[in-house]
Design an enzyme around this catalytic site. Structure first.
Site, PDB file in Angstrom:
ATOM      1  N   LYS A   1      29.935   1.400   5.709  1.00 36.19           N
ATOM      2  CA  LYS A   1      30.865   1.564   4.771  1.00 36.19           C
ATOM      3  C   LYS A   1      30.201   1.268   3.490  1.00 36.19           C
ATOM      4  O   LYS A   1      30.630   1.522   2.574  1.00 36.19           O
ATOM      5  CB  LYS A   1      32.045   0.894   5.270  1.00 36.19           C
ATOM      6  CG  LYS A   1      32.177  -0.713   5.342  1.00 36.19           C
ATOM      7  CD  LYS A   1      33.396  -1.412   5.517  1.00 36.19           C
ATOM      8  CE  LYS A   1      33.265  -2.906   5.776  1.00 36.19           C
ATOM      9  NZ  LYS A   1      33.090  -3.440   4.325  1.00 36.19           N
ATOM     10  N   THR A   2      29.638   0.181   3.519  1.00 42.58           N
ATOM     11  CA  THR A   2      28.853  -0.663   2.033  1.00 42.58           C
ATOM     12  C   THR A   2      28.173   0.328   1.556  1.00 42.58           C
ATOM     13  O   THR A   2      28.251   0.549   0.461  1.00 42.58           O
ATOM     14  CB  THR A   2      28.298  -1.717   2.790  1.00 42.58           C
ATOM     15  OG1 THR A   2      29.130  -2.832   3.170  1.00 42.58           O
ATOM     16  CG2 THR A   2      27.948  -2.685   1.522  1.00 42.58           C
TER      17      THR A   2
ATOM     18  N   ASP B   1      37.302  -2.417  -1.012  1.00 44.12           N
ATOM     19  CA  ASP B   1      36.726  -2.617   0.188  1.00 44.12           C
ATOM     20  C   ASP B   1      37.700  -3.468   1.039  1.00 44.12           C
ATOM     21  O   ASP B   1      38.445  -4.265   0.641  1.00 44.12           O
ATOM     22  CB  ASP B   1      35.404  -3.447   0.093  1.00 44.12           C
ATOM     23  CG  ASP B   1      34.559  -3.465   1.214  1.00 44.12           C
ATOM     24  OD1 ASP B   1      34.920  -2.566   2.287  1.00 44.12           O
ATOM     25  OD2 ASP B   1      33.540  -4.231   1.354  1.00 44.12           O
ATOM     26  N   GLU B   2      37.653  -3.620   2.423  1.00 48.03           N
ATOM     27  CA  GLU B   2      38.257  -4.388   3.449  1.00 48.03           C
ATOM     28  C   GLU B   2      39.814  -4.404   2.895  1.00 48.03           C
ATOM     29  O   GLU B   2      40.566  -5.215   2.945  1.00 48.03           O
ATOM     30  CB  GLU B   2      37.949  -5.854   3.165  1.00 48.03           C
ATOM     31  CG  GLU B   2      36.314  -5.894   3.310  1.00 48.03           C
ATOM     32  CD  GLU B   2      35.833  -5.793   5.086  1.00 48.03           C
ATOM     33  OE1 GLU B   2      36.855  -5.361   5.653  1.00 48.03           O
ATOM     34  OE2 GLU B   2      34.910  -6.090   5.214  1.00 48.03           O
TER      35      GLU B   2
ATOM     36  N   GLN C   1      40.331  -3.931  12.477  1.00 49.10           N
ATOM     37  CA  GLN C   1      39.725  -5.021  12.114  1.00 49.10           C
ATOM     38  C   GLN C   1      40.576  -5.758  11.327  1.00 49.10           C
ATOM     39  O   GLN C   1      40.130  -6.786  10.579  1.00 49.10           O
ATOM     40  CB  GLN C   1      38.377  -4.709  11.417  1.00 49.10           C
ATOM     41  CG  GLN C   1      37.513  -4.073  12.495  1.00 49.10           C
ATOM     42  CD  GLN C   1      35.825  -4.080  11.649  1.00 49.10           C
ATOM     43  OE1 GLN C   1      35.170  -5.038  11.489  1.00 49.10           O
ATOM     44  NE2 GLN C   1      35.520  -2.858  11.132  1.00 49.10           N
TER      45      GLN C   1
ATOM     46  N   ARG D   1      30.202  -7.027  17.043  1.00 52.68           N
ATOM     47  CA  ARG D   1      29.263  -7.732  16.053  1.00 52.68           C
ATOM     48  C   ARG D   1      27.982  -7.887  17.056  1.00 52.68           C
ATOM     49  O   ARG D   1      26.767  -7.700  16.533  1.00 52.68           O
ATOM     50  CB  ARG D   1      29.660  -9.377  16.305  1.00 52.68           C
ATOM     51  CG  ARG D   1      30.760  -9.923  15.439  1.00 52.68           C
ATOM     52  CD  ARG D   1      30.991  -9.398  14.059  1.00 52.68           C
ATOM     53  NE  ARG D   1      31.977  -7.990  14.116  1.00 52.68           N
ATOM     54  CZ  ARG D   1      31.947  -7.163  13.224  1.00 52.68           C
ATOM     55  NH1 ARG D   1      31.127  -7.073  12.222  1.00 52.68           N
ATOM     56  NH2 ARG D   1      32.425  -5.931  13.469  1.00 52.68           N
TER      57      ARG D   1
END
Length: 677
Positions: free
Chosen positions: A32-33, A219-220, A250, A604
């Site tokens: 995504k980044t 973002d987020e 998330q 993770r």
């Protein structure tokens, strides 16, 4: 010309969909980044959009800095004109220009949580409240913060923990706001609340901002709260060019005000929204992703998506069940050391994750005993240390002499002989005459009840503060700070303090590190000054302050702190019912958020994932039987290298679940403290 050749089909669609509202559902490890930075580059290079019209908002300083660096490299520019910031830094830059319209001064100070605790403590120790025996400062702070995050004022607040004292808590909330404004101080929740007031009360004044940013990326997005959601709505009132990137799977910060419904309700405010799902994972093996998909599939409310990967199947998931918690951690430590020696791995490739902060004690003790190097991610911030807070308090007072919290912290640090009675008399004059305490102290000899000797000392002290106030405005920030510390004798104060030698050396080292960090900050920022530095310190999150990111150490942290990170080899410890899922959180928030937290932990891991638990745990001298986490039982047994031992039958599980709700809630309530994250 901007190239899209390295993007997959869905990533290309996300990058090139630039007009109107867009929601990018970005699964864990889906890049995504990269999509955000590529999209900004595409807007500038291909669509010829002015960088000044683009706003990118994220949640932490660290994430914003990394995004800036990647965009600068992609655009090959020295100075970035795209506005990349956190919600809070964007709000503060807005308030610096216009907060006077709300009755504040532009040199306001931002109080962090410890400052806020001090304000609340001073309120409940006041004569007006002292008879009510209110002692839980952190709980009061939490309730006030939650109310603010939801856009509530004192008159609206409903205190679930204090139903019988609702009016009393409202009075404390009112008093808290009154003291904060009197100190010309705001807290983090106030930043966007005040910005929203400006949008409402001064729409013409705010119009330039809403017209400036014509392309907004967030973002987020799953972590936004009510005020952040409203802030974004105001920013997009003249256009609908908003792109939000997030993952409902998330969303793990409901306990601090994040509202997952902001993702689900996005289509109501933007009915023409285009959805793009990023489901290809570039991080984990297929078996790790299968486990993650199976855990999250049980959630009652979620956007449809399923992570997949072109990576290999990878190894089966590992599962260890020790006799007790000491043996559990001993097994983990020995296994990591064995793998490092046998396979030539590095300690920094490993992470040990746990649900609640109290679990870190045993993790740390075991690693220390085994002489395994480790670092705590998201632990005590460097800027929370006493000596650093002292220096920062001096800087806050110099910047804003109305900041009575900082004034009272450092009035006798180092000791300068200002008597307690004289100080109380000065405070009394300040309240009676409704003028700042600093102003009373500046003219202390005019007040008869303040001893002449102490009055002179007060005036000398305020003179020092005023002198440095002038100097910081015209001289090098780095140089003036060093001379301030020398003049007040702070190093000598630490050297003579009655503490053990190691603690003294540690504190002296911390102050020297602060001076070095300020020197580096000034060298890297030509516009560095007192205001910008104080804002920088205020916005540093716990995760931003780790100084040994490149050290060869195991990372240990809560599952909340692990979000956004990745490691080759991950151990999730304490995987038993009642511990994870955490019974207290299930009671208060429901199980969905706990399951999302498990999903975050699993994703993770890049190569190997290990779960561990103890068959029995000692609680207040009692041996308590443990059962495997229900999250583990939702994973296909074929994905494990060994079967999960001790899985109870359905009937036993239901019975133990009923028992454990009461048992674990009572046993862990006192132990956990700051349980979430």
């Amino acid at each position: 010309m901007h190239s899209l050749t390295k993007l997959n089909k869905e990533q290309k669609e996300a990058v090139t969909s630039v007009d109107g509202p867009v929601m990018i559902l970005a699964g864990a490890g889906s890049g995504k980044t990269r999509v955000i930075t590529e999209r900004i580059s595409y807007l500038i290079k291909r669509k010829q959009i002015s960088p000044k019209q683009i706003l990118a908002v994220t949640f932490t300083n660290k994430a914003a800095e990394e995004m800036r660096a990647r965009i600068k490299e992609m655009l090959a520019v020295k100075k970035l004109e795209v506005h990349v910031s956190t919600f809070h830094s964007l709000g503060v830059s807005l308030l610096r220009k216009s907060i006077h319209l709300l009755g504040y001064k532009s040199n306001f100070i931002i109080y962090d949580s410890k400052d806020q605790y001090a304000v609340i403590k001073s309120i409940i120790e006041d004569q007006e409240f002292v008879d009510f025996n209110l002692t839980d400062v952190k709980l009061l702070h939490y309730e006030i913060s939650q109310a603010k995050s939801s856009g509530k004022q004192p008159v609206d607040i409903l205190m679930g923990k204090f139903v019988s004292q609702q009016n009393l808590v409202k009075k404390i909330f009112f008093k808290y706001q009154e003291i904060m404004k009197g100190c010309n101080a705001i807290d983090f929740e106030d930043i966007l609340i005040l910005a929203l007031k400006l949008f409402k009360k001064n729409p013409k004044f705010m119009e330039s901002l809403t017209r400036q940013f014509r392309y907004i990326m967030v973002d987020e997005y799953q972590d936004t709260n009510f005020t952040q959601y409203q802030f974004l709505k105001n920013l997009t009132k003249f256009h609908n060019n908003i792109c939000v990137v997030g993952d409902d799977d998330q969303s793990i910060y409901g306990w601090r005000g994040a509202e997952i419904k902001n993702i689900f309700d996005f289509e109501k405010d933007y009915p023409e929204v285009k959805f793009v799902s990023l489901e290809q994972n570039y991080r984990s093996t297929k078996k790790i992703l299968a486990a993650a998909n199976q855990v999250i599939a049980s959630n009652t409310q979620r956007m449809p998506k399923k992570l997949w990967s072109q990576k290999n199947d990878g190894k089966n998931l590992n599962w260890y069940q020790a006799e007790n918690e000491v043996e559990e951690m001993d097994t983990v430590a020995r296994q990591i050391r064995k793998e490092v020696i046998q396979h030539g791995r590095k300690f920094f490739e490993y992470a040990i994750l746990y649900r609640s902060n109290y679990q870190s004690r045993l993790v740390e003790e075991t690693l220390r005993d085994k002489k395994i190097p480790y670092k705590i991610v998201g632990g005590t911030s460097y800027f929370d240390r006493e000596e650093i807070r002292d220096v920062i308090a001096y800087l806050k007072l110099i910047y804003n002499t109305n900041d009575e919290l900082s004034l009272q912290r450092i009035i006798n640090v180092p000791r300068r002989g200002i008597g307690k009675i004289s100080l109380m008399n000065a405070i009394s004059y300040s309240k009676k005459m409704n003028i700042p305490l600093f102003k009373v102290m500046s003219n202390a000899r005019e007040y008869l009840s303040i001893s002449k000797d102490y009055a002179l000392t007060m005036e000398v002290f305020t003179g020092i503060i005023e002198n440095y106030r002038q100097r910081f405005s015209i001289e090098s920030f780095n140089t003036v700070l060093k001379e301030l510390i020398d003049e007040i004798g702070y190093i000598r104060y630490l050297e003579t303090k009655r503490i053990d030698i190691k603690a003294r050396e540690r504190r002296l080292t911390n102050v020297n590190e602060l001076l070095l960090s300020v020197k580096n900050y000034c060298e890297q920022n030509s516009e560095a000054n007192l205001q910008k530095y104080l804002e920088r310190v205020s916005f540093l999150s716990e995760g931003d302050s780790n100084s040994d990111n490149n050290a060869n150490k195991i990372s240990i942290m809560t599952l909340h702190s692990a979000k956004g990170l990745e490691f080759s080899y991950v151990f999730i410890v304490g995987m038993s019912e009642g511990i994870f899922p955490n019974q207290r959180s299930v009671e208060e928030m429901g199980e969905d958020e706990e399951r999302r937290l498990c999903y975050v932990g699993i994703t993770r891991a890049k190569q190997e994932l290990t779960f561990t638990m103890a068959k029995f745990r000692n609680r207040y001298g009692e041996k308590v039987k443990q059962y495997p986490s229900s999250f583990l039982l939702s994973i296909d047994p074929k994905l494990f290298s060994v079967p999960i031992i001790g899985e109870p039958t359905k009937e036993v599980k239901e019975e133990k679940s009923r028992e454990s709700r009461a048992t674990f809630f009572s046993q862990f309530k006192q132990m956990e403290g700051s349980n979430n994250g």
